[in-house]
Design a protein around this motif. Structure first.
Motif, short mmCIF file in Angstrom:
data_model
loop_
_atom_site.label_atom_id
_atom_site.label_comp_id
_atom_site.label_asym_id
_atom_site.label_seq_id
_atom_site.Cartn_x
_atom_site.Cartn_y
_atom_site.Cartn_z
N PHE A 113 30.58 36.92 28.77
CA PHE A 113 30.60 36.77 30.22
C PHE A 113 29.20 36.61 30.81
CE2 PHE A 113 34.64 38.77 29.28
CZ PHE A 113 35.51 38.16 30.16
N ASP A 114 28.17 36.89 30.04
CA ASP A 114 26.81 36.93 30.58
C ASP A 114 25.99 35.68 30.27
OD1 ASP A 114 27.19 39.57 31.57
OD2 ASP A 114 26.87 40.34 29.54
N ALA A 170 42.77 39.07 32.48
CA ALA A 170 43.02 38.63 33.85
C ALA A 170 42.19 39.41 34.85
CB ALA A 170 44.51 38.78 34.18
N GLU A 171 41.91 40.66 34.54
CA GLU A 171 41.10 41.49 35.44
C GLU A 171 39.65 41.02 35.51
OE1 GLU A 171 41.71 45.27 33.67
OE2 GLU A 171 43.56 45.70 34.80
N ARG A 172 39.22 40.22 34.51
CA ARG A 172 37.81 39.79 34.46
C ARG A 172 37.66 38.27 34.53
NH1 ARG A 172 33.96 42.31 30.13
NH2 ARG A 172 32.51 41.51 31.70
N LEU A 173 38.73 37.55 34.74
CA LEU A 173 38.65 36.09 34.67
C LEU A 173 37.57 35.54 35.59
CD1 LEU A 173 41.31 33.47 34.25
CD2 LEU A 173 39.95 33.31 36.33
N GLY A 174 37.41 36.11 36.77
CA GLY A 174 36.42 35.61 37.70
C GLY A 174 34.99 35.75 37.25
N GLU A 175 34.76 36.45 36.12
CA GLU A 175 33.41 36.67 35.62
C GLU A 175 32.99 35.64 34.57
OE1 GLU A 175 32.72 40.76 34.40
OE2 GLU A 175 34.48 41.38 35.55
#
Length: 222
Positions: free
Chosen positions: A36-37, A112-117
């Protein structure tokens, strides 16, 4: 050009089969091992889209359009919309046919809780909307004109050390996502592909039943 076992003779094949087979058998739906980074350059995504354009299309009509979302605020908004489908994932996990499938749904929920990242969200689209009463042959030709390109895109990602997962849950909120993304009425979203570098590249083939158990020749048989 084949051996007596029915497999292509490696010495006569036009590609390195070991590498090709490894690419095809280890391109996974990646959720837990996305980085994600680490930013994903636009040029790299364009390279993968360029390769996807070589995929075959129904009626040879290249109505593909690709929307790439890398703006942090818009990614966050897409992620929040996508997360509205969490109750659906919870219900599917409860009714899964086996524990492995339930585990997949639980992983999907965490993702799904982190998709926006994720560094980039890629949405393959088609120009031209089917009529509500479209016949099966029209529907299959329509989606068959984009999904080979989608898979080529995912294979290209894998070969470059990136991963993705094919998902469509945001289409439960199609009109809201259309407004969020500024899509015209005649442009149809066909999937959502979160894209990121993977944490490691050592993906393995998964268990599948022998092809003989799912294949019939010439006529259907149980």
């Amino acid at each position: 050009d084949v051996t007596h076992h029915g497999r292509t003779n490696v010495s006569e094949a036009p590609f390195d089969l070991e590498t090709t087979d490894r690419l095809l058998s280890t391109t996974r739906a990646v959720r837990r091992r996305l980085d994600f980074d680490r930013p994903v350059p636009r040029d790299l995504i364009l390279d993968c889209i360029r390769l996807s354009q070589q995929a075959p299309t129904g009626t040879n009509a290249q109505h593909w359009r690709w929307l790439v979302i890398d703006d942090p605020a818009k990614r966050k908004a897409v992620g929040e919309l996508y997360a509205r489908g969490l109750p659906l994932l919870d219900e599917m996990a409860k009714t899964a046919r086996d524990e492995q499938t339930a585990h997949v749904y639980r992983d999907a929920r965490s993702f799904a809780e982190r998709l926006g990242e994720v560094p980039a969200i890629v949405i393959p689209c088609l120009e031209g909307r089917l009529p509500p009463d479209a016949e099966l042959v029209q529907v299959t030709t329509y989606y068959g004109s984009i999904y080979p390109a989608v898979w080529s895109f995912q294979l290209a990602l894998r070969s470059r050390g990136l991963g993705s997962v094919f998902t469509t849950m945001h289409l439960a909120f199609e009109e809201e996502s259309r407004a969020l993304l500024g899509l015209p009425e005649d442009v149809v979203q066909t999937a959502m592909l979160p894209v990121a570098y993977t944490l490691g590249t050592d993906f393995k083939a998964t268990h599948r039943p022998p092809p003989e158990t799912i294949t019939c020749f010439n006529t259907w048989s149980d």
